[in-house]
Every structure is written in C-alpha cells, then in structure tokens.
Design an enzyme around this catalytic site. Structure first.
Site, PDB file in Angstrom:
ATOM      1  N   SER A   1       0.798  -1.233   0.000  1.00  0.00           N
ATOM      2  CA  SER A   1       0.000   0.000   0.000  1.00  0.00           C
ATOM      3  C   SER A   1       0.832   1.285   0.000  1.00  0.00           C
ATOM      4  O   SER A   1       0.387   2.286  -0.579  1.00  0.00           O
ATOM      5  CB  SER A   1      -1.032  -0.009   1.137  1.00  0.00           C
ATOM      6  OG  SER A   1      -0.402  -0.264   2.371  1.00  0.00           O
TER       7      SER A   1
ATOM      8  N   PHE B   1      -4.745  -3.861 -22.735  1.00  0.00           N
ATOM      9  CA  PHE B   1      -4.410  -2.837 -21.733  1.00  0.00           C
ATOM     10  C   PHE B   1      -5.532  -2.721 -20.703  1.00  0.00           C
ATOM     11  O   PHE B   1      -5.304  -2.677 -19.489  1.00  0.00           O
ATOM     12  CB  PHE B   1      -4.219  -1.503 -22.465  1.00  0.00           C
ATOM     13  CG  PHE B   1      -3.206  -0.582 -21.877  1.00  0.00           C
ATOM     14  CD1 PHE B   1      -3.274  -0.210 -20.548  1.00  0.00           C
ATOM     15  CD2 PHE B   1      -2.192  -0.047 -22.658  1.00  0.00           C
ATOM     16  CE1 PHE B   1      -2.344   0.661 -20.012  1.00  0.00           C
ATOM     17  CE2 PHE B   1      -1.250   0.827 -22.124  1.00  0.00           C
ATOM     18  CZ  PHE B   1      -1.324   1.182 -20.805  1.00  0.00           C
TER      19      PHE B   1
ATOM     20  N   ARG C   1      -7.644  -4.680 -19.632  1.00  0.00           N
ATOM     21  CA  ARG C   1      -7.839  -5.781 -18.681  1.00  0.00           C
ATOM     22  C   ARG C   1      -7.222  -5.424 -17.326  1.00  0.00           C
ATOM     23  O   ARG C   1      -7.543  -6.040 -16.314  1.00  0.00           O
ATOM     24  CB  ARG C   1      -7.214  -7.071 -19.199  1.00  0.00           C
ATOM     25  CG  ARG C   1      -7.840  -7.593 -20.477  1.00  0.00           C
ATOM     26  CD  ARG C   1      -9.327  -7.884 -20.294  1.00  0.00           C
ATOM     27  NE  ARG C   1      -9.575  -8.787 -19.183  1.00  0.00           N
ATOM     28  CZ  ARG C   1      -9.444 -10.123 -19.240  1.00  0.00           C
ATOM     29  NH1 ARG C   1      -9.106 -10.690 -20.375  1.00  0.00           N
ATOM     30  NH2 ARG C   1      -9.656 -10.876 -18.179  1.00  0.00           N
TER      31      ARG C   1
ATOM     32  N   GLY D   1     -15.540   6.378 -30.960  1.00  0.00           N
ATOM     33  CA  GLY D   1     -15.884   6.162 -32.360  1.00  0.00           C
ATOM     34  C   GLY D   1     -17.343   6.482 -32.631  1.00  0.00           C
ATOM     35  O   GLY D   1     -17.797   6.427 -33.779  1.00  0.00           O
ATOM     36  N   ARG D   2     -18.097   6.834 -31.565  1.00  0.00           N
ATOM     37  CA  ARG D   2     -19.485   7.246 -31.734  1.00  0.00           C
ATOM     38  C   ARG D   2     -19.571   8.754 -31.912  1.00  0.00           C
ATOM     39  O   ARG D   2     -20.415   9.260 -32.633  1.00  0.00           O
ATOM     40  CB  ARG D   2     -20.313   6.860 -30.514  1.00  0.00           C
ATOM     41  CG  ARG D   2     -20.385   5.383 -30.264  1.00  0.00           C
ATOM     42  CD  ARG D   2     -21.258   5.113 -29.059  1.00  0.00           C
ATOM     43  NE  ARG D   2     -22.643   5.430 -29.347  1.00  0.00           N
ATOM     44  CZ  ARG D   2     -23.555   5.745 -28.409  1.00  0.00           C
ATOM     45  NH1 ARG D   2     -23.208   5.805 -27.144  1.00  0.00           N
ATOM     46  NH2 ARG D   2     -24.802   6.011 -28.759  1.00  0.00           N
TER      47      ARG D   2
ATOM     48  N   ARG E   1       2.050   0.999  -7.732  1.00  0.00           N
ATOM     49  CA  ARG E   1       1.747  -0.414  -7.467  1.00  0.00           C
ATOM     50  C   ARG E   1       1.053  -1.059  -8.663  1.00  0.00           C
ATOM     51  O   ARG E   1       1.412  -2.148  -9.094  1.00  0.00           O
ATOM     52  CB  ARG E   1       0.873  -0.547  -6.208  1.00  0.00           C
ATOM     53  CG  ARG E   1       0.700  -1.970  -5.773  1.00  0.00           C
ATOM     54  CD  ARG E   1      -0.210  -2.085  -4.563  1.00  0.00           C
ATOM     55  NE  ARG E   1      -0.133  -3.410  -3.967  1.00  0.00           N
ATOM     56  CZ  ARG E   1      -0.883  -3.798  -2.962  1.00  0.00           C
ATOM     57  NH1 ARG E   1      -1.753  -2.967  -2.402  1.00  0.00           N
ATOM     58  NH2 ARG E   1      -0.768  -5.028  -2.479  1.00  0.00           N
TER      59      ARG E   1
ATOM     60  N   ARG F   1       3.466  -7.330 -18.639  1.00  0.00           N
ATOM     61  CA  ARG F   1       3.493  -6.866 -20.033  1.00  0.00           C
ATOM     62  C   ARG F   1       4.894  -6.575 -20.548  1.00  0.00           C
ATOM     63  O   ARG F   1       5.052  -5.931 -21.586  1.00  0.00           O
ATOM     64  CB  ARG F   1       2.601  -5.631 -20.176  1.00  0.00           C
ATOM     65  CG  ARG F   1       1.143  -5.878 -19.793  1.00  0.00           C
ATOM     66  CD  ARG F   1       0.465  -6.946 -20.620  1.00  0.00           C
ATOM     67  NE  ARG F   1      -0.949  -7.105 -20.264  1.00  0.00           N
ATOM     68  CZ  ARG F   1      -1.767  -7.964 -20.838  1.00  0.00           C
ATOM     69  NH1 ARG F   1      -1.341  -8.767 -21.801  1.00  0.00           N
ATOM     70  NH2 ARG F   1      -3.027  -8.062 -20.443  1.00  0.00           N
TER      71      ARG F   1
HETATM   72  C1  LIG Z   1       0.795 -12.978 -21.273  1.00  0.00           C
HETATM   73  C2  LIG Z   1      -0.656 -12.764 -20.953  1.00  0.00           C
HETATM   74  C3  LIG Z   1      -1.630 -13.545 -21.553  1.00  0.00           C
HETATM   75  C4  LIG Z   1      -2.984 -13.350 -21.255  1.00  0.00           C
HETATM   76  N1  LIG Z   1      -3.918 -14.129 -21.872  1.00  0.00           N
HETATM   77  C5  LIG Z   1      -5.231 -13.943 -21.602  1.00  0.00           C
HETATM   78  C6  LIG Z   1      -6.242 -14.733 -22.237  1.00  0.00           C
HETATM   79  O1  LIG Z   1      -5.949 -15.602 -23.041  1.00  0.00           O
HETATM   80  N2  LIG Z   1      -7.539 -14.475 -21.941  1.00  0.00           N
HETATM   81  C7  LIG Z   1      -7.901 -13.531 -21.020  1.00  0.00           C
HETATM   82  O2  LIG Z   1      -9.100 -13.349 -20.775  1.00  0.00           O
HETATM   83  N3  LIG Z   1      -6.979 -12.763 -20.405  1.00  0.00           N
HETATM   84  C8  LIG Z   1      -5.662 -12.939 -20.671  1.00  0.00           C
HETATM   85  N4  LIG Z   1      -4.727 -12.151 -20.052  1.00  0.00           N
HETATM   86  C9  LIG Z   1      -5.162 -11.098 -19.136  1.00  0.00           C
HETATM   87  C10 LIG Z   1      -4.938 -11.490 -17.656  1.00  0.00           C
HETATM   88  O3  LIG Z   1      -5.705 -12.614 -17.307  1.00  0.00           O
HETATM   89  C11 LIG Z   1      -5.306 -10.308 -16.741  1.00  0.00           C
HETATM   90  O4  LIG Z   1      -6.661  -9.997 -16.894  1.00  0.00           O
HETATM   91  C12 LIG Z   1      -4.486  -9.088 -17.030  1.00  0.00           C
HETATM   92  O5  LIG Z   1      -3.123  -9.403 -17.152  1.00  0.00           O
HETATM   93  C13 LIG Z   1      -4.670  -8.051 -15.918  1.00  0.00           C
HETATM   94  O6  LIG Z   1      -3.990  -8.503 -14.772  1.00  0.00           O
HETATM   95  P1  LIG Z   1      -4.509  -8.198 -13.314  1.00  0.00           P
HETATM   96  O7  LIG Z   1      -5.882  -8.752 -13.087  1.00  0.00           O
HETATM   97  O8  LIG Z   1      -3.436  -8.658 -12.362  1.00  0.00           O
HETATM   98  O9  LIG Z   1      -4.524  -6.578 -13.314  1.00  0.00           O
HETATM   99  P2  LIG Z   1      -5.531  -5.584 -12.601  1.00  0.00           P
HETATM  100  O10 LIG Z   1      -6.908  -5.790 -13.085  1.00  0.00           O
HETATM  101  O11 LIG Z   1      -4.938  -4.221 -12.742  1.00  0.00           O
HETATM  102  O12 LIG Z   1      -5.496  -6.043 -11.102  1.00  0.00           O
HETATM  103  C14 LIG Z   1      -4.348  -5.832 -10.280  1.00  0.00           C
HETATM  104  C15 LIG Z   1      -4.465  -6.736  -9.069  1.00  0.00           C
HETATM  105  O13 LIG Z   1      -5.590  -6.338  -8.298  1.00  0.00           O
HETATM  106  C16 LIG Z   1      -6.243  -7.498  -7.773  1.00  0.00           C
HETATM  107  N5  LIG Z   1      -7.612  -7.545  -8.332  1.00  0.00           N
HETATM  108  C17 LIG Z   1      -8.126  -6.760  -9.306  1.00  0.00           C
HETATM  109  N6  LIG Z   1      -9.410  -7.076  -9.530  1.00  0.00           N
HETATM  110  C18 LIG Z   1      -9.696  -8.103  -8.700  1.00  0.00           C
HETATM  111  C19 LIG Z   1     -10.866  -8.883  -8.470  1.00  0.00           C
HETATM  112  N7  LIG Z   1     -12.002  -8.706  -9.140  1.00  0.00           N
HETATM  113  N8  LIG Z   1     -10.811  -9.852  -7.554  1.00  0.00           N
HETATM  114  C20 LIG Z   1      -9.681 -10.067  -6.843  1.00  0.00           C
HETATM  115  N9  LIG Z   1      -8.544  -9.374  -6.997  1.00  0.00           N
HETATM  116  C21 LIG Z   1      -8.559  -8.409  -7.919  1.00  0.00           C
HETATM  117  C22 LIG Z   1      -5.404  -8.697  -8.179  1.00  0.00           C
HETATM  118  O14 LIG Z   1      -4.450  -8.953  -7.168  1.00  0.00           O
HETATM  119  C23 LIG Z   1      -4.698  -8.209  -9.426  1.00  0.00           C
HETATM  120  O15 LIG Z   1      -3.479  -8.880  -9.686  1.00  0.00           O
HETATM  121  C24 LIG Z   1      -3.377 -12.345 -20.329  1.00  0.00           C
HETATM  122  C25 LIG Z   1      -2.383 -11.566 -19.735  1.00  0.00           C
HETATM  123  C26 LIG Z   1      -1.043 -11.759 -20.031  1.00  0.00           C
HETATM  124  C27 LIG Z   1      -0.006 -10.885 -19.370  1.00  0.00           C
END
Ligand SMILES: Cc1cc2nc3c(=O)[nH]c(=O)nc-3n(C[C@H](O)[C@H](O)[C@H](O)COP(=O)(O)OP(=O)(O)OC[C@H]3O[C@@H](n4cnc5c(N)ncnc54)[C@H](O)[C@@H]3O)c2cc1C
Length: 242
Positions: free
Chosen positions: A66, A87, A89, A100-101, A187, A196
C-alpha cells in the site's frame, strides 16, 4: 478520402504526475512515526538516502504494497485497438478513450515493422517469436495495408451515405489506432509491467504480445525517472508487484 497512415510504433507521453520515492517513505513511516508531512519526508530522504533505499527495498521484498499507492501518473497513449483490449484488462487504473461514436475516426493503422518477429514457436503461455522470412514480412505488410485501406474506404462510403458513425465503424479492423489517457499508481504500474514486459531476470516470467510490451517499455522508462529507488527495488526483487 483522407490519406491513410501506417505506423509501426506506439505513443506514450506522461501528461501529469505526482510520483516520487518520498511518497512511498511518507506513507510507510506513518506506521512507526505517526503523522508525516511531505516536507519532513523529503528532508529525511536528503539526510539519509541509504536508510530510504533500505526501507523501500524492505517494503518491496516483503510485499507491503500500500505505500506504493500514494502517487499518480497519467499517460497519453496512442496504440491500436488490439493493444487497448489487452491494456484495459488492467482494472486497477483509470481510463478515458476517444469515441468512435462521437467523432469520425482518423485513418491511422498499425502495420508490423520489419523488425517485428512473425513466426511463433513453443507452447501456449510460453511462446517464442522468430523473424519471418522476407516473403512472410512482405506478405504481412501487404495484407495489412490492403485490408486496412479497403475497410476505411467502406467506413467512408457509409458515412457519406448518412450512416451513423457508431454503425459505420463496425467494419474497421483492430489495427486502427485509438487514443486514451490512463492513470495508474506505482503499485498498479508494477503489476502491469510485470505482466506486459518479457525479461529473463524475473521471478515470474511473462510472455506478452510485443505491441503492448512496446507501450509498457515506454511507461517503464518514464516511471524509472520519476521514482528511481522504487524502480531499483522492483528490479532487485524479481519485478514482482508488491
Ligand atoms: C501474457 C498474458 C496472456 C494473457 N492471456 C489472456 C487470455 O488468453 N484471456 C484472457 O481473458 N486474459 C488474458 N490475459 C489477461 C490477464 O488474465 C489479466 O486480466 C491481465 O493481465 C490483468 O492482470 P490483473 O488482473 O493482475 O490486473 P488488474 O486488473 O490491474 O489487477 C491488479 C491486481 O488487483 C487485484 N484484483 C483486481 N481485480 C480483482 C478482483 N475482481 N478480484 C480479486 N482481486 C482483484 C489482483 O491482485 C490483481 O493482480 C493475459 C495476460 C497476459 C499478461
């Protein structure tokens, strides 16, 4: 018909930031010293940089996450839509993207550069990419240019016929550029960078698509300049987000 532009690069600019190593120290020291002022944290940093480096390294190593949240960086990014899909995600971030709208999209499309590896080997989750042959490189560039041009001509024909932008845009491919502001703290940026960028020296190697890695590398360079002690600790501890 406007000229169609093809690019092989990404734009990442820092538009606003409040992000310093002293923000981490300021937040962490409330645990042991009570109320802090930013001035006293900055003065302490100047007085004892070794201690500060040690504290930031300890926080990173033991995953006290934190204190790394009390800062902010806003980036302006231009990248193709297939990069934005990946991104966005990353939920621990704030986004605003062009629409785009509400506006007519500009004909700027991504085409892989000649140095972009084209041939995939290995297994799912750990692919390696090798250079394409000259024929594969030429074919890829030609196909991307042909399809992008034809799609944009369709888009224009529909707009000229009075079709709404939000309908006409559905013919446009994922390699059209979009633009956005994204705001992250250190963080969430570390989590983004750990996933990434592809590095040999990480605790948890990742295998990102090259185009989002191109954005991540530019963001990393900017962040390294803003928070050098935090950046060093991130690398020294296996590039794991605390
Ligand atoms: C090499 C690679 C391949 C991938 N392939 C796929 C794929 O095939 N299909 C696909 O759908 N996605 C894919 N992803 C996306 C991946 O699953 C993650 O959604 C993405 O990397 C975002 O990561 P994150 O959730 O850690 O990040 P953030 O959403 O920024 O979250 C950061 C951290 O906050 C916490 N957090 C956030 N939201 C929640 C929640 N709702 N519950 C609990 N903890 C939470 C977790 O600790 C998380 O690590 C891929 C990613 C990478 C890097």
């Amino acid at each position: 018909m406007p000229d169609i532009e093809f690019r092989s690069d990404m734009t990442v600019e820092l538009v606003r930031s409040s992000a310093h190593d002293s923000d981490v120290l300021f937040a962490a020291r409330v645990s042991t010293q009570g109320e802090q002022t930013l001035e006293s944290a900055e003065a302490a940093t100047e007085a004892d940089p070794k201690r500060d480096r040690g504290l930031i390294n300890y926080l990173m190593r033991d995953r006290h996450g934190s204190p790394f949240e009390h800062n902010s960086m806003t980036f302006y990014v231009q990248a193709p839509i297939f990069v934005f899909r990946e991104f966005m995600r990353h939920r621990i971030a704030s986004y605003n993207e062009e629409s785009g709208r509400y506006r007519q999209l500009t004909p700027v499309f991504y085409v892989p550069g000649a140095d972009r590896n084209l041939v995939q080997v290995g297994k799912p989750g750990a692919y390696d990419f090798l250079p394409g042959t000259p024929e594969q490189t030429a074919l890829t560039a030609e196909e991307v240019r042909t399809v992008s041009t034809a799609a944009f001509e369709s888009y224009e024909r529909m707009l000229e016929a009075g079709v709404a932008r939000e309908v006409a845009r559905i013919v446009l491919p994922l390699n059209i550029y979009s633009s956005m502001y994204v705001t992250m703290n250190a963080r969430s940026l570390m989590n983004f960078l750990s996933l990434r960028t592809k590095r040999a020296d990480t605790h948890f190697p990742s295998f990102p698509q090259r185009e989002i890695e191109m954005c991540a590398e530019k963001m990393e360079d900017i962040w390294a300049g803003l928070m050098p002690l935090t950046y060093q600790a991130f690398n020294a501890n296996g590039r794991v987000a605390p």
